[in-house]
Design a protein around this motif. Structure first.
Motif, short mmCIF file in Angstrom:
data_model
loop_
_atom_site.label_atom_id
_atom_site.label_comp_id
_atom_site.label_asym_id
_atom_site.label_seq_id
_atom_site.Cartn_x
_atom_site.Cartn_y
_atom_site.Cartn_z
N LEU A 66 41.53 26.45 -14.91
CA LEU A 66 40.45 26.92 -14.31
C LEU A 66 39.03 26.22 -15.08
N SER B 61 46.71 27.56 -14.52
CA SER B 61 46.09 28.71 -14.41
C SER B 61 44.54 28.94 -15.23
N ILE B 62 44.68 29.57 -16.06
CA ILE B 62 43.16 29.82 -16.76
C ILE B 62 42.62 28.53 -17.45
N ALA C 221 39.32 35.03 -16.65
CA ALA C 221 38.51 33.83 -15.79
C ALA C 221 37.20 33.67 -16.03
N ILE D 64 43.81 24.28 -11.11
CA ILE D 64 44.37 25.44 -11.56
C ILE D 64 45.60 26.18 -11.12
N SER E 177 39.54 31.34 -8.23
CA SER E 177 40.03 32.53 -9.23
C SER E 177 40.49 33.75 -8.30
N LEU F 73 32.72 36.92 -9.62
CA LEU F 73 34.03 37.30 -10.07
C LEU F 73 34.38 38.82 -9.57
N SER G 183 42.60 23.12 -5.67
CA SER G 183 42.81 23.97 -6.94
C SER G 183 44.07 23.48 -7.51
N LEU H 96 43.55 35.81 -10.32
CA LEU H 96 43.54 35.48 -11.83
C LEU H 96 42.89 36.97 -12.66
#
Length: 156
Positions: A100, A96-97, A130, A92, A120, A58, A89, A125
């Motif tokens: 994920l 969103s979060i 994330a 996701i 992500s 990340l 995805s 994000l």
């Protein structure tokens, strides 16, 4: 002393395996059990290794993609990787979060830390959110994988 070093060697192997793409904790937990680690110990080591990878990915993927997207050499390669990752995805994008978290918590091939971190980064994000979502998802995936692995190995 030799027994301690041997046990530590096994733990390091399991942690390193959990950091590999495709293998991740889904492969490292059964590996640890088969190498003689206690099932819970194998899960904790594997999950920790996978969470370490999430933190690293990340924090390096966003700057890496931003820099190399602008070069002709890497733009086409990154485009292919993005395209392949974005096919997975849908959840996701929708949630969103939370999406994920769900994506990473499913112990299926290509739904782990590496793909989740890549998606992500592509969706831009928030890194902290994330990381928390993926870490919790990996803990859930670890519990599911442990349950399946221990059930399978206790039969034999």
């Amino acid at each position: 002393m030799i027994e301690i070093l041997e046990k530590l060697k096994i733990e390091i192997i399991v942690m390193l395996f959990s950091m590999l793409p495709l293998v991740e904790l889904r492969g490292a937990i059964p590996l640890g059990i088969s190498l003689g680690l206690e099932p819970i110990q194998s899960m904790v080591i594997s999950t920790t290794g996978n969470i370490i990878v999430v933190f690293i990915l990340l924090n390096i993927l966003n700057p890496f993609m931003y820099r190399f997207e602008k070069t002709k050499l890497f733009n086409s390669t990154l485009g292919k990787i993005k395209e392949r990752s974005m096919k997975k995805s849908r959840v996701i994008k929708k949630y969103s979060i939370l999406g994920l978290f769900i994506f990473v918590s499913l112990p299926l091939p290509t739904t782990g830390a590496w793909t989740g971190a890549l998606i992500s980064s592509i969706l831009k994000l928030d890194i902290k959110k994330a990381f928390i979502a993926m870490s919790l998802g990996l803990i859930v995936a670890g519990i599911i994988t442990l349950t399946i692995s221990y059930g399978v190995f206790s039969i034999f």
